[in-house]
Write an enzyme that holds these catalytic residues in place. Structure first.
Site, short mmCIF file in Angstrom:
data_model
loop_
_atom_site.label_atom_id
_atom_site.label_comp_id
_atom_site.label_asym_id
_atom_site.label_seq_id
_atom_site.Cartn_x
_atom_site.Cartn_y
_atom_site.Cartn_z
CD GLU A 42 -2.75 1.12 2.60
OE1 GLU A 42 -3.02 0.14 2.92
OE2 GLU A 42 -2.80 2.40 3.32
CD GLU A 81 -3.40 7.10 5.73
OE1 GLU A 81 -4.59 6.41 6.04
OE2 GLU A 81 -2.39 6.56 5.86
#
Length: 286
Positions: A161, A166
């Site tokens: 990932e 974020e």
């Protein structure tokens, strides 16, 4: 006084030859070509992009939806839908909206767009200009997952990932960039990543970038690199699964193990993430 000069001549000659020989050897060493190292750059124009210069639902030739209300492995509180209220294109932007409203088994709904099968990439420069939502309980992300399951247990985190952006609303001015693999992930407290303080994440557009080559993954904001993960010579797939196709994901989660650490402020909704463009520049090997 006795004259010793004639006897010194042979010694001086020998010494001079030794010095000259050493100098030649050093010069030869200095001129020896260094081993070639790979150098990478990115094409000046995108090979895949969405400028969101249209209106209505996101372009179906480029985007699909992840759907569901099952918590997504993080105890998230939203139901992801394909409703235009949760994801639409208007005024030159993709707008993803998280809404406080019963949906499926959840009390919130949102959208999670994916390029899988329509935009899958191995290496490249990924550039996304976006304005983030704001408020306690929001968890927006711009990230990438492997498009196939070729390593280990055929799922997360074995196939990798890449988190280009974020953000959690309870820590408003902090931006995060991370990678996850079988060897390096937060579940076993070995995560690789970094964070940076950036003002105005929800008030202004910023450019979120990932530069991915066979040797490193670098995460940037507004051209400023703040995290680099380099492939070491000893790495196998458990450390570096980043040699297969990945796809892009754009979403706003609500609550969850991280986003909901300090609860959810229901008074903030609806909340939006606006995306001005998504551009992918292919890797070029020099």
């Amino acid at each position: 006084m006795r004259d010793n000069s004639p006897s010194l001549i042979p010694g001086l000659v020998i010494c001079g030859l030794v010095i000259l020989s050493a100098a030649v050897s050093c010069a030869q060493l200095a001129e020896k070509p260094k081993p070639a190292t790979s150098q990478y750059t990115f094409a000046p124009t995108p090979s895949w992009q969405d400028e969101f210069d249209y209106s209505g639902k996101p372009d179906a030739a480029k985007w699909s939806y992840d759907l569901g209300d099952h918590g997504w492995g993080n105890n998230e509180l939203e139901n992801y839908t394909s409703n235009i209220e949760n994801a639409k294109v208007e005024n030159g932007n993709l707008v993803i909206t998280a809404i406080k409203e019963p949906s499926g088994k959840q009390q919130y709904n949102s959208a999670r767009l994916v390029s899988k099968g329509k935009g899958d990439f191995t290496y490249g420069k990924f550039e996304i200009r976006a304005k983030l939502p704001k408020g306690r309980g929001t968890w927006p992300a711009i990230w990438m997952l492997a498009s196939g399951n070729e390593y280990g247990n055929k799922g997360w985190p074995d196939n990798g990932e890449i988190d280009i952006m974020e953000h959690v609303g309870f820590d408003q001015d902090r931006l995060h960039g991370n990678i996850h693999t079988k060897a390096f992930n937060h579940a076993i407290k070995s995560n690789k990543g970094n964070n940076i303080v950036v003002k105005g994440l929800s008030e202004d557009f910023h450019v979120y970038t990932c530069e991915w080559t066979p040797e490193a993954i670098t995460i940037l904001v507004d051209g400023n690199a703040y995290f680099t993960f380099k492939k070491e010579a000893s790495y196998q797939w458990a450390e570096w699964p980043f040699d297969k196709p990945f796809h892009l994901i754009l979403n706003i989660a609500v609550g969850g193990n991280w986003g909901g650490q300090k609860g959810v402020d229901d008074s903030i909704f609806p909340q939006k993430m606006k995306v001005d463009y998504v551009r992918v520049y292919p890797l070029v090997t020099k």
